[in-house]
Motif scaffolding. Structure first.
Motif, PDB file in Angstrom:
ATOM      1  N   HIS A 146      -6.779 -14.714 -13.734  1.00  0.00           N
ATOM      2  CA  HIS A 146      -7.548 -13.722 -12.987  1.00  0.00           C
ATOM      3  C   HIS A 146      -6.918 -12.350 -13.207  1.00  0.00           C
ATOM      4  CE1 HIS A 146      -8.794 -17.330 -10.700  1.00  0.00           C
ATOM      5  NE2 HIS A 146      -9.878 -16.640 -10.378  1.00  0.00           N
ATOM      6  N   SER A 147      -7.735 -11.319 -13.086  1.00  0.00           N
ATOM      7  CA  SER A 147      -7.222  -9.948 -13.066  1.00  0.00           C
ATOM      8  C   SER A 147      -6.975  -9.544 -11.619  1.00  0.00           C
ATOM      9  CB  SER A 147      -8.229  -8.981 -13.702  1.00  0.00           C
ATOM     10  OG  SER A 147      -8.400  -9.238 -15.077  1.00  0.00           O
ATOM     11  N   PRO A 148      -5.911  -8.783 -11.357  1.00  0.00           N
ATOM     12  CA  PRO A 148      -5.623  -8.387  -9.969  1.00  0.00           C
ATOM     13  C   PRO A 148      -6.560  -7.285  -9.484  1.00  0.00           C
ATOM     14  CG  PRO A 148      -4.038  -7.411 -11.457  1.00  0.00           C
ATOM     15  CD  PRO A 148      -4.873  -8.327 -12.298  1.00  0.00           C
ATOM     16  N   VAL A 149      -6.928  -7.379  -8.213  1.00  0.00           N
ATOM     17  CA  VAL A 149      -7.753  -6.364  -7.566  1.00  0.00           C
ATOM     18  C   VAL A 149      -6.840  -5.341  -6.916  1.00  0.00           C
ATOM     19  CG1 VAL A 149      -9.428  -5.922  -5.731  1.00  0.00           C
ATOM     20  CG2 VAL A 149      -9.617  -8.001  -7.121  1.00  0.00           C
ATOM     21  N   GLY A 150      -7.132  -4.062  -7.086  1.00  0.00           N
ATOM     22  CA  GLY A 150      -6.333  -3.057  -6.395  1.00  0.00           C
ATOM     23  C   GLY A 150      -6.328  -1.721  -7.095  1.00  0.00           C
ATOM     24  N   ILE A 151      -5.483  -0.840  -6.591  1.00  0.00           N
ATOM     25  CA  ILE A 151      -5.273   0.472  -7.189  1.00  0.00           C
ATOM     26  C   ILE A 151      -3.837   0.523  -7.683  1.00  0.00           C
ATOM     27  CG2 ILE A 151      -5.095   2.946  -6.725  1.00  0.00           C
ATOM     28  CD1 ILE A 151      -7.408   2.682  -4.834  1.00  0.00           C
ATOM     29  N   PHE A 152      -3.680   0.886  -8.957  1.00  0.00           N
ATOM     30  CA  PHE A 152      -2.365   0.891  -9.587  1.00  0.00           C
ATOM     31  C   PHE A 152      -2.181   2.184 -10.373  1.00  0.00           C
ATOM     32  CE2 PHE A 152      -4.153  -3.341  -9.427  1.00  0.00           C
ATOM     33  CZ  PHE A 152      -3.164  -4.117  -8.842  1.00  0.00           C
ATOM     34  N   THR A 153      -0.977   2.691 -10.400  1.00  0.00           N
ATOM     35  CA  THR A 153      -0.693   3.886 -11.187  1.00  0.00           C
ATOM     36  C   THR A 153      -0.664   3.545 -12.674  1.00  0.00           C
ATOM     37  OG1 THR A 153       1.680   3.512 -10.790  1.00  0.00           O
ATOM     38  CG2 THR A 153       0.559   5.075  -9.357  1.00  0.00           C
ATOM     39  N   LEU A 154      -0.895   4.556 -13.505  1.00  0.00           N
ATOM     40  CA  LEU A 154      -0.848   4.441 -14.961  1.00  0.00           C
ATOM     41  C   LEU A 154       0.180   5.440 -15.453  1.00  0.00           C
ATOM     42  CD1 LEU A 154      -4.709   4.397 -15.632  1.00  0.00           C
ATOM     43  CD2 LEU A 154      -3.168   2.412 -15.568  1.00  0.00           C
ATOM     44  N   SER A 202      -1.990  14.748 -13.715  1.00  0.00           N
ATOM     45  CA  SER A 202      -3.088  14.416 -12.804  1.00  0.00           C
ATOM     46  C   SER A 202      -2.835  13.124 -12.048  1.00  0.00           C
ATOM     47  CB  SER A 202      -4.401  14.299 -13.592  1.00  0.00           C
ATOM     48  OG  SER A 202      -4.771  15.547 -14.137  1.00  0.00           O
ATOM     49  N   HIS A 203      -1.648  12.521 -12.243  1.00  0.00           N
ATOM     50  CA  HIS A 203      -1.250  11.299 -11.537  1.00  0.00           C
ATOM     51  C   HIS A 203      -2.349  10.231 -11.606  1.00  0.00           C
ATOM     52  CE1 HIS A 203       2.166  13.566  -9.968  1.00  0.00           C
ATOM     53  NE2 HIS A 203       1.307  14.520  -9.651  1.00  0.00           N
ATOM     54  N   PRO A 204      -2.693   9.783 -12.818  1.00  0.00           N
ATOM     55  CA  PRO A 204      -3.810   8.844 -12.959  1.00  0.00           C
ATOM     56  C   PRO A 204      -3.532   7.480 -12.338  1.00  0.00           C
ATOM     57  CG  PRO A 204      -2.617   9.077 -15.028  1.00  0.00           C
ATOM     58  CD  PRO A 204      -2.070  10.124 -14.108  1.00  0.00           C
ATOM     59  N   VAL A 205      -4.593   6.890 -11.814  1.00  0.00           N
ATOM     60  CA  VAL A 205      -4.544   5.529 -11.273  1.00  0.00           C
ATOM     61  C   VAL A 205      -5.753   4.765 -11.797  1.00  0.00           C
ATOM     62  CG1 VAL A 205      -3.333   6.219  -9.164  1.00  0.00           C
ATOM     63  CG2 VAL A 205      -5.844   6.096  -9.170  1.00  0.00           C
ATOM     64  N   ILE A 217       0.839  -1.176   0.000  1.00  0.00           N
ATOM     65  CA  ILE A 217       0.000   0.000   0.000  1.00  0.00           C
ATOM     66  C   ILE A 217       0.875   1.227   0.000  1.00  0.00           C
ATOM     67  CG2 ILE A 217      -1.779   1.278   1.236  1.00  0.00           C
ATOM     68  CD1 ILE A 217      -2.680  -1.319   2.466  1.00  0.00           C
ATOM     69  N   GLY A 218       0.580   2.163  -0.899  1.00  0.00           N
ATOM     70  CA  GLY A 218       1.350   3.396  -0.882  1.00  0.00           C
ATOM     71  C   GLY A 218       1.592   3.926  -2.263  1.00  0.00           C
ATOM     72  N   PRO A 219       2.152   5.126  -2.374  1.00  0.00           N
ATOM     73  CA  PRO A 219       2.400   5.748  -3.671  1.00  0.00           C
ATOM     74  C   PRO A 219       3.550   5.097  -4.398  1.00  0.00           C
ATOM     75  CG  PRO A 219       3.305   7.096  -1.941  1.00  0.00           C
ATOM     76  CD  PRO A 219       2.549   5.983  -1.261  1.00  0.00           C
ATOM     77  N   ARG A 220       3.617   5.346  -5.698  1.00  0.00           N
ATOM     78  CA  ARG A 220       4.682   4.784  -6.521  1.00  0.00           C
ATOM     79  C   ARG A 220       6.034   5.255  -6.038  1.00  0.00           C
ATOM     80  NH1 ARG A 220       5.829   6.989 -12.258  1.00  0.00           N
ATOM     81  NH2 ARG A 220       4.071   8.241 -11.615  1.00  0.00           N
ATOM     82  N   SER A 221       6.994   4.341  -5.990  1.00  0.00           N
ATOM     83  CA  SER A 221       8.349   4.690  -5.586  1.00  0.00           C
ATOM     84  C   SER A 221       8.986   5.600  -6.620  1.00  0.00           C
ATOM     85  CB  SER A 221       9.182   3.413  -5.433  1.00  0.00           C
ATOM     86  OG  SER A 221      10.539   3.726  -5.287  1.00  0.00           O
ATOM     87  N   ALA A 227      -6.825   4.569  -0.297  1.00  0.00           N
ATOM     88  CA  ALA A 227      -5.597   4.191  -0.997  1.00  0.00           C
ATOM     89  C   ALA A 227      -5.350   5.020  -2.245  1.00  0.00           C
ATOM     90  CB  ALA A 227      -5.649   2.712  -1.360  1.00  0.00           C
ATOM     91  N   ILE A 228      -6.313   5.823  -2.670  1.00  0.00           N
ATOM     92  CA  ILE A 228      -6.102   6.685  -3.823  1.00  0.00           C
ATOM     93  C   ILE A 228      -5.206   7.842  -3.404  1.00  0.00           C
ATOM     94  CG2 ILE A 228      -7.193   8.232  -5.486  1.00  0.00           C
ATOM     95  CD1 ILE A 228      -9.694   6.475  -5.291  1.00  0.00           C
ATOM     96  N   PRO A 229      -4.049   8.019  -4.031  1.00  0.00           N
ATOM     97  CA  PRO A 229      -3.137   9.095  -3.611  1.00  0.00           C
ATOM     98  C   PRO A 229      -3.810  10.458  -3.692  1.00  0.00           C
ATOM     99  CG  PRO A 229      -2.041   7.574  -5.121  1.00  0.00           C
ATOM    100  CD  PRO A 229      -3.497   7.219  -5.144  1.00  0.00           C
ATOM    101  N   ALA A 230      -3.480  11.311  -2.739  1.00  0.00           N
ATOM    102  CA  ALA A 230      -4.063  12.651  -2.709  1.00  0.00           C
ATOM    103  C   ALA A 230      -3.766  13.428  -3.980  1.00  0.00           C
ATOM    104  CB  ALA A 230      -3.551  13.406  -1.488  1.00  0.00           C
ATOM    105  N   ALA A 231      -2.637  13.131  -4.616  1.00  0.00           N
ATOM    106  CA  ALA A 231      -2.250  13.853  -5.827  1.00  0.00           C
ATOM    107  C   ALA A 231      -2.986  13.376  -7.065  1.00  0.00           C
ATOM    108  CB  ALA A 231      -0.744  13.713  -6.056  1.00  0.00           C
ATOM    109  N   SER A 232      -3.702  12.255  -6.962  1.00  0.00           N
ATOM    110  CA  SER A 232      -4.386  11.695  -8.126  1.00  0.00           C
ATOM    111  C   SER A 232      -5.697  12.425  -8.382  1.00  0.00           C
ATOM    112  CB  SER A 232      -4.657  10.199  -7.924  1.00  0.00           C
ATOM    113  OG  SER A 232      -3.447   9.476  -7.896  1.00  0.00           O
TER     114      SER A 232
END
Length: 264
Positions: free
Chosen positions: A141-149, A250-253, A29-33, A82-87
Motif C-alpha cells: 500500500h502507499s501511505p496516506v498523508g502529507i510529507f515534505t519533499l 517554497s517548502h514543498p510537500v 502531525i507537524g512540520p519537519r524536525s 496539516a499543510i505547513p504555512a510556509a509551504s
C-alpha cells in the motif's frame, strides 16, 4: 511480492525498499524536525475511507492547469490544516480509489496573495493494493498523508533539479513488475518522500527513524507501466518537469492518498 523481481545494485538498498518502495504512515502531525539526527518526517494521518472514484476525479476535474482558487480542491479541513504555512508548493497525488493503483498528480503553487494555481494533471501509479493510513513494510500500500519533499537523485545526470540531487549507480533497477513490465530505468530520476527517512540525506540512505517495521524508501520515481510497492510513479518527462519545478525555498510537500481520505 509474488510475481515481482526487483534487482537493485546496492545490497543495502535491496534490504529496505523495492521498486515503488514500501512504507507505512504514522499518526505524527507537524512540520519537519530541524534536528536531522532524530528527524521524523512531517506527516499527517488523514485516515482511510471507503473507495471513492468520485471524490478523486472531482478534485482533478476542478483543477485545470492555470486555474487559481482559494483552496486546493479535494482536500478536506484536516488535510488542509496539516499543510505547513510556509509551504507554497503542494504536490497532490490523488488516488482513483482506496484499493486502486491508478492516480493523478498535480503541482499546486501558492501565490503571494494566498491563492493556489494548478499545474498540469499527470497520470500516475501508486501501490498495487492502493492506500492505507497504517502502512507497514511489505503491505503493498502507499501511505496516506502529507510529507515534505527535500531530496532527489537518480541514475541519470541532474536535469536541473532545485532540490539537492544525488547521482549514483545505486539507482539501478531491473527485473519485472506486477504486470510483467520491465523495471529498468525506474530510478533514472527519483524524489524522496519524507516518510520514515532522514530529510537532508540521499534517497539511498536507509535510516528509518520510525523503525524498519514501518517501511521506508517511499519515492516519486519514473513510471514503469504498472503498480508500485508503495511509491508514486510518473513518466520520465514529467519527472524532469517536477524536478525543475520543486523549489526548496517554497517548502514543498506532497499530499497523497485516495480521494476519500484526502477529503477529510
Amino acid at each position: 511480492m509474488a510475481g515481482v523481481t526487483a534487482v537493485l545494485s546496492l545490497a543495502t538498498a535491496a534490504a529496505w525498499f523495492g521498486i515503488g518502495s514500501i512504507g507505512p504512515i504514522g499518526p505524527v502531525i507537524g512540520p519537519r524536525s530541524q534536528d536531522r539526527a532524530a528527524a521524523v518526517p512531517a506527516v499527517v494521518r488523514t485516515g482511510a475511507g471507503p473507495p471513492s472514484a468520485t471524490v478523486a476525479d472531482a478534485a482533478q476535474d476542478n483543477a485545470p492547469a492555470g486555474r487559481e482558487t482559494d483552496r486546493i480542491p479535494g482536500l478536506g479541513p484536516a488535510t488542509l490544516a496539516a499543510i505547513p504555512a510556509a509551504s507554497h508548493q503542494v504536490l497532490l497525488a490523488s488516488g482513483r480509489a482506496k484499493d486502486s493503483s491508478d492516480s493523478t498528480v498535480t503541482l499546486w503553487t501558492r501565490a503571494a496573495d494566498g491563492r493556489w494555481r494548478a499545474g498540469a494533471v499527470w497520470p500516475a501509479h501508486n501501490a498495487l493494493r492502493g492506500w492505507t493510513g497504517t502502512h507497514h513494510e511489505g503491505d503493498l500500500h502507499s501511505p496516506v498523508g502529507i510529507f515534505t519533499l527535500s531530496d532527489a537523485g537518480g541514475f541519470k545526470p541532474d536535469p536541473g533539479s532545485r532540490l539537492p540531487y544525488h547521482r549514483s549507480q545505486g539507482f539501478t533497477a531491473g527485473g519485472t513488475g506486477f504486470r510483467g513490465e520491465a523495471l529498468g530505468g525506474s530510478f533514472d530520476y527519483v524524489i524522496a518522500i519524507d516518510y520514515n527517512r532522514v530529510p537532508g540525506a540521499s534517497p539511498l540512505d536507509s535510516r528509518q527513524p520510525l523503525g524498519k517495521g514501518r517501511g521506508g524508501g517511499i519515492w516519486i520515481h519514473v513510471d514503469h507501466g504498472g503498480p508500485t510497492h508503495g511509491c508514486v510513479s510518473l513518466s520520465a518527462a514529467h519527472m524532469v518537469d517536477l524536478l525543475r519545478a520543486l523549489d526548496p525555498r517554497s517548502h514543498p510537500v506532497i499530499a497523497m492518498g485516495d480521494g476519500a481520505a484526502l477529503a477529510r
